[in-house]
Design a protein around this motif. Structure first.
Motif, short mmCIF file in Angstrom:
data_model
loop_
_atom_site.label_atom_id
_atom_site.label_comp_id
_atom_site.label_asym_id
_atom_site.label_seq_id
_atom_site.Cartn_x
_atom_site.Cartn_y
_atom_site.Cartn_z
N SER A 82 -40.14 54.60 177.20
CA SER A 82 -41.27 55.29 177.81
C SER A 82 -42.43 55.40 176.83
CB SER A 82 -40.85 56.70 178.26
OG SER A 82 -39.82 56.64 179.21
N ALA A 83 -43.63 55.62 177.38
CA ALA A 83 -44.80 55.83 176.54
C ALA A 83 -44.52 56.92 175.51
CB ALA A 83 -46.00 56.20 177.40
N SER A 104 -38.72 45.87 182.34
CA SER A 104 -39.93 46.34 181.67
C SER A 104 -39.65 47.57 180.83
CB SER A 104 -41.02 46.64 182.69
OG SER A 104 -41.45 45.45 183.34
N LYS A 105 -40.28 47.63 179.66
CA LYS A 105 -40.12 48.76 178.74
C LYS A 105 -41.50 49.17 178.23
CE LYS A 105 -35.54 48.41 178.71
NZ LYS A 105 -35.43 47.23 179.58
N SER A 106 -41.63 50.44 177.89
CA SER A 106 -42.86 50.97 177.27
C SER A 106 -42.50 51.66 175.97
CB SER A 106 -43.56 51.97 178.19
OG SER A 106 -44.01 51.36 179.38
N VAL A 107 -43.32 51.48 174.96
CA VAL A 107 -43.18 52.21 173.71
C VAL A 107 -44.57 52.55 173.19
CG1 VAL A 107 -40.95 51.24 173.01
CG2 VAL A 107 -43.06 50.07 172.36
N GLY A 126 -39.45 41.06 182.65
CA GLY A 126 -40.01 42.35 182.28
C GLY A 126 -41.22 42.21 181.38
N THR A 127 -41.96 43.30 181.27
CA THR A 127 -43.17 43.37 180.45
C THR A 127 -43.00 44.46 179.42
OG1 THR A 127 -44.60 42.60 182.25
CG2 THR A 127 -45.65 43.86 180.48
N LEU A 128 -43.46 44.20 178.20
CA LEU A 128 -43.46 45.21 177.15
C LEU A 128 -44.83 45.87 177.11
CD1 LEU A 128 -42.09 46.60 174.74
CD2 LEU A 128 -42.92 44.72 173.30
N THR A 129 -44.87 47.16 177.38
CA THR A 129 -46.13 47.91 177.37
C THR A 129 -46.21 48.76 176.11
OG1 THR A 129 -46.22 48.01 179.79
CG2 THR A 129 -47.52 49.64 178.58
N ILE A 130 -47.34 48.65 175.41
CA ILE A 130 -47.59 49.47 174.22
C ILE A 130 -48.53 50.59 174.64
CG2 ILE A 130 -48.29 49.48 171.81
CD1 ILE A 130 -45.97 47.60 172.42
#
Length: 208
Positions: A82-83, A104-107, A126-130
């Motif tokens: 998560s963010a 998909s993952k967020s960090v 999936g997409t990696l969200t920063i």
């Protein structure tokens, strides 16, 4: 357990009690109960704090799935997703290793610190969200390469402006397609490059 700041005397005492043994009617917790049905128009508010962000540390010596708790110190509950979460890929890998997103993952912060290269790919997709939204410590979204040369081949989305810091001889290649986030004025987000190491953006992107 919830402590409810309500009473039928319109004063500062608390009528509900979940912790026995505290003083009664001294602007602390009382011992009586409160009947909402018999007292219309009364209410109370409950503030539920945001869960603490996860500081995930990768422990797999080789290739593995980001989604598997066995690959993170602390197990399934320690998977950064998560963010405002932090994901650290350190020197535990004994050779070139691939981390499959598998969803998909967020960090908020992504850290590489190994002389052996890591590659983060999409795996099953999936997409990696920063994105560091909600980080109460005042951190900013970032990718840091402390040691080694690493690659992100999965699609990458930036939730806001992101700092990429490649320290000394460190290097990062983002070969996955990139999409910029937004800043306060609604324009496309941007990357702030720091450090003497290389940053290569070889995937489709709008950055110049």
């Amino acid at each position: 357990k919830v402590l409810a700041d309500v009473n039928n005397a319109n004063n500062t005492n608390l009528s509900n009690q979940f912790l026995p043994g505290l003083p009664v009617n001294t602007q602390n917790l009382g011992t009586s109960t409160f009947n909402f049905g018999a007292t219309p128009g009364q209410y109370f508010s409950v503030a539920v704090p945001k869960p603490a962000s996860i500081n995930g540390i990768w422990i797999a010596a080789g290739t593995g799935s980001w989604s598997s708790g066995a690959n993170w110190s602390g197990g399934a509950s320690a998977i950064p997703h998560s963010a405002a979460d932090i994901a650290t890929f350190g020197s535990v890998n004994s050779g070139p290793s691939t981390v499959h997103l598998d969803g998909s993952k967020s960090v908020g912060q992504l850290i590489f610190n190994s002389s052996n290269p890591y590659t983060i790919d999409a795996g099953s997709g999936g997409t990696l969200t920063i994105d560091d939204t909600g980080d109460t410590s005042g951190g900013i979204p970032s990718i840091t390469v402390e040691t080694g040369s690493h690659t992100i081949s999965a699609p990458v989305a930036f939730g806001a402006n992101v700092t990429v810091n490649t320290i000394d001889s460190g290097a990062l290649t983002i070969s996955g397609n990139m999409s910029g986030g937004t800043v306060g004025d609604g324009t496309t987000g941007f990357i702030v490059k720091q450090g003497d190491g290389a940053l290569v953006l070889s995937g489709s992107n709008s950055f110049t």
